[in-house]
Design a protein around this motif. Structure first.
Motif, mmCIF file in Angstrom:
data_model
loop_
_atom_site.group_PDB
_atom_site.id
_atom_site.type_symbol
_atom_site.label_atom_id
_atom_site.label_comp_id
_atom_site.label_asym_id
_atom_site.label_seq_id
_atom_site.Cartn_x
_atom_site.Cartn_y
_atom_site.Cartn_z
ATOM 1 N N GLU A 13 0.793 -1.302 0.014
ATOM 2 C CA GLU A 13 -0.084 0.241 -0.244
ATOM 3 C C GLU A 13 0.804 1.186 0.092
ATOM 4 N N PRO A 14 1.801 1.370 -1.233
ATOM 5 C CA PRO A 14 2.561 2.601 -1.010
ATOM 6 C C PRO A 14 1.917 3.854 -1.048
ATOM 7 N N PHE A 15 0.699 3.976 -1.585
ATOM 8 C CA PHE A 15 -0.058 5.406 -1.926
ATOM 9 C C PHE A 15 -1.463 5.435 -1.082
ATOM 10 N N ARG A 16 -1.223 4.551 0.069
ATOM 11 C CA ARG A 16 -2.432 4.744 1.122
ATOM 12 C C ARG A 16 -2.536 6.210 1.761
ATOM 13 N N TYR A 17 -1.626 6.998 2.014
ATOM 14 C CA TYR A 17 -1.929 8.436 2.458
ATOM 15 C C TYR A 17 -1.517 9.342 1.571
ATOM 16 N N ILE A 18 -1.665 9.294 0.180
ATOM 17 C CA ILE A 18 -1.303 10.270 -0.611
ATOM 18 C C ILE A 18 -2.359 11.329 -0.558
ATOM 19 N N ASN A 19 -3.704 11.196 -0.071
ATOM 20 C CA ASN A 19 -4.548 11.859 0.379
ATOM 21 C C ASN A 19 -4.257 13.009 1.357
ATOM 22 N N ARG A 20 -2.975 12.937 1.998
ATOM 23 C CA ARG A 20 -2.673 13.662 2.867
ATOM 24 C C ARG A 20 -1.568 14.776 2.145
ATOM 25 N N LEU A 21 -1.326 14.499 1.255
ATOM 26 C CA LEU A 21 -0.355 15.565 0.431
ATOM 27 C C LEU A 21 -1.275 16.725 0.087
ATOM 28 N N ALA A 22 -0.492 17.726 0.207
ATOM 29 C CA ALA A 22 -0.961 19.204 -0.184
ATOM 30 C C ALA A 22 -0.066 20.168 -0.964
ATOM 31 N N LYS A 23 -0.714 20.948 -1.548
ATOM 32 C CA LYS A 23 0.128 21.996 -2.388
ATOM 33 C C LYS A 23 1.324 22.407 -1.844
ATOM 34 N N GLY A 24 2.664 22.394 -2.539
ATOM 35 C CA GLY A 24 3.884 22.582 -1.979
ATOM 36 C C GLY A 24 4.621 21.469 -1.459
ATOM 37 N N ASP A 25 4.048 20.422 -1.183
ATOM 38 C CA ASP A 25 4.686 19.274 -0.754
ATOM 39 C C ASP A 25 5.798 18.693 -1.795
ATOM 40 N N GLU A 26 6.960 18.304 -1.558
ATOM 41 C CA GLU A 26 7.930 17.836 -2.542
ATOM 42 C C GLU A 26 8.022 16.415 -2.604
ATOM 43 N N ILE A 27 8.076 15.955 -3.928
ATOM 44 C CA ILE A 27 8.303 14.588 -4.296
ATOM 45 C C ILE A 27 9.841 14.407 -4.951
ATOM 46 N N SER A 28 10.364 13.585 -4.938
ATOM 47 C CA SER A 28 11.733 13.435 -5.529
ATOM 48 C C SER A 28 11.523 12.031 -6.362
ATOM 49 N N VAL A 29 12.283 12.172 -7.556
ATOM 50 C CA VAL A 29 12.407 10.638 -8.338
ATOM 51 C C VAL A 29 13.814 10.641 -8.789
ATOM 52 N N ARG A 30 14.406 9.571 -8.294
ATOM 53 C CA ARG A 30 15.942 9.259 -8.380
ATOM 54 C C ARG A 30 16.122 8.326 -9.458
ATOM 55 N N THR A 31 16.836 8.523 -10.666
ATOM 56 C CA THR A 31 16.989 7.469 -11.724
ATOM 57 C C THR A 31 18.700 7.373 -11.638
ATOM 58 N N ARG A 32 19.049 6.587 -12.569
ATOM 59 C CA ARG A 32 20.557 6.512 -12.699
ATOM 60 C C ARG A 32 21.466 7.854 -12.967
ATOM 61 N N GLU A 33 20.617 8.530 -14.039
ATOM 62 C CA GLU A 33 21.425 9.712 -14.168
ATOM 63 C C GLU A 33 21.305 10.882 -13.209
ATOM 64 N N ARG A 34 19.957 11.016 -12.472
ATOM 65 C CA ARG A 34 19.952 12.116 -11.572
ATOM 66 C C ARG A 34 18.722 11.978 -10.753
ATOM 67 N N THR A 35 18.612 12.958 -9.835
ATOM 68 C CA THR A 35 17.390 13.153 -8.964
ATOM 69 C C THR A 35 16.525 14.148 -9.502
ATOM 70 N N TYR A 36 15.207 14.041 -9.728
ATOM 71 C CA TYR A 36 14.193 15.052 -10.123
ATOM 72 C C TYR A 36 13.476 15.477 -8.960
ATOM 73 N N VAL A 37 13.149 16.653 -8.776
ATOM 74 C CA VAL A 37 12.361 17.182 -7.559
ATOM 75 C C VAL A 37 10.975 17.773 -8.341
ATOM 76 N N TYR A 38 9.648 17.439 -7.827
ATOM 77 C CA TYR A 38 8.527 17.855 -8.232
ATOM 78 C C TYR A 38 7.902 18.611 -7.182
ATOM 79 N N ARG A 39 6.894 19.323 -7.293
ATOM 80 C CA ARG A 39 6.223 20.122 -6.063
ATOM 81 C C ARG A 39 4.771 19.866 -6.523
ATOM 82 N N VAL A 40 3.952 19.372 -5.354
ATOM 83 C CA VAL A 40 2.541 19.046 -5.428
ATOM 84 C C VAL A 40 1.817 20.408 -5.844
ATOM 85 N N ASP A 41 0.908 20.431 -6.722
ATOM 86 C CA ASP A 41 0.177 21.536 -7.338
ATOM 87 C C ASP A 41 -1.297 21.058 -7.218
ATOM 88 N N GLN A 42 -2.020 20.096 -7.260
ATOM 89 C CA GLN A 42 -3.187 19.962 -7.317
ATOM 90 C C GLN A 42 -3.479 18.593 -6.837
#
Length: 278
Positions: A192-221
């Protein structure tokens, strides 16, 4: 006084005989039925425990192990292999030193001059092989939820989601690219990795790491509820076709998280959108 019963000679007296066998059969059937009910209850309880507890433990352990494997592999930097360079070693001739020095390019052309044979350069590496379906290729982190989970290709339940992974919708963008990097994950059971994604709010950061680099996203909607058929939420420019007021009009680098809602149900979908910031 006890009343007397007169019995005439030759008169038959009725005798009532209770059937013990019937009583025993009824009690036995009642016992068997009770045992059956208790056994069925235990089986159902074990199934619930397996689904709600054991699948989570097993999937989380496998997912965290996959994260360690990926990051250990990415942290190992292979040393560059030196490429041999052809070297020509001139051998002095029988002439004087001055003559040998003045021979110039002709000196290395003497028949008796040994040299290291040239080595053909290695061909340039071709394009990297495309990862197999369900192969983990990235690590998703949501600090607000304390979540760290591998991301794999595809959204198959058996080979991706039920292993506790997050699945990458086929045909959507890669991490950090223009378009929509769309992901799906279980909200209940199997990690259940996405059990609590309902708690995310605008401005929360999410990162995605790959072999090449780490990308950072910010929750918007956050779209709290939409229909399972709402395919607009994973398009390149995401916009809900059920609730058109949610979504975007212009191209960009988006991240979409989708899961079932409400909990322990697959009646609707919960959607979180984020934008690339780094």
């Amino acid at each position: 006084m006890v009343p007397r019963v007169r019995v005439r000679v030759g008169q038959r007296v009725p005798v009532v005989v209770q059937s013990r066998g019937r009583r025993r059969t009824g009690a036995r059937l009642l016992w068997v039925g009770a045992e059956t009910v208790v056994t069925c209850g235990l089986v159902v309880l074990l199934l619930v425990v397996h689904q709600l507890w054991w699948t989570n433990q097993q999937a989380r352990a496998e997912a965290l192990q996959q994260v360690r494997v990926l990051e250990r592999e990415w942290d190992i930097s292979p040393s560059p292999v030196p490429v041999p360079v052809p070297v020509s070693i001139p051998v002095p001739t029988s002439g004087s030193a001055g003559a040998g020095a003045g021979a110039g390019a002709g000196a290395s052309a003497d028949v008796g001059s040994p040299s290291v044979p040239p080595v053909a350069p290695s061909p340039p590496p071709g394009p990297a092989p495309r990862p197999a379906a369900s192969a983990a290729f990235a690590v998703l982190r949501i600090p607000r939820l304390g979540l760290t989970v591998p991301v794999a290709h595809g959204v198959s339940k058996r080979s991706v989601l039920d292993k506790g992974y997050v699945g990458h919708y086929p045909g959507t963008a890669s991490p950090g690219r223009t378009g929509n990097f769309a992901l799906a994950g279980h909200r209940n059971t199997h990690g259940e990795p996405f059990r609590y994604i309902n708690r995310l709010a605008k401005g929360d950061e999410i990162s995605v790491r790959t072999r090449e680099r780490t990308y950072v996203y910010r929750v918007d909607q956050v779209l709290r509820q939409t229909a399972p058929r709402d395919v607009g939420v994973v398009r390149a420019v995401p916009r809900s076709i059920v609730s058109p007021s949610y979504g975007y009009d212009t191209p960009g680098a988006y991240l979409t998280l989708t899961t079932c809602t409400p909990e322990f149900s697959s009646a609707y979908r919960l959607v979180v959108w984020a934008k690339l910031v780094a």
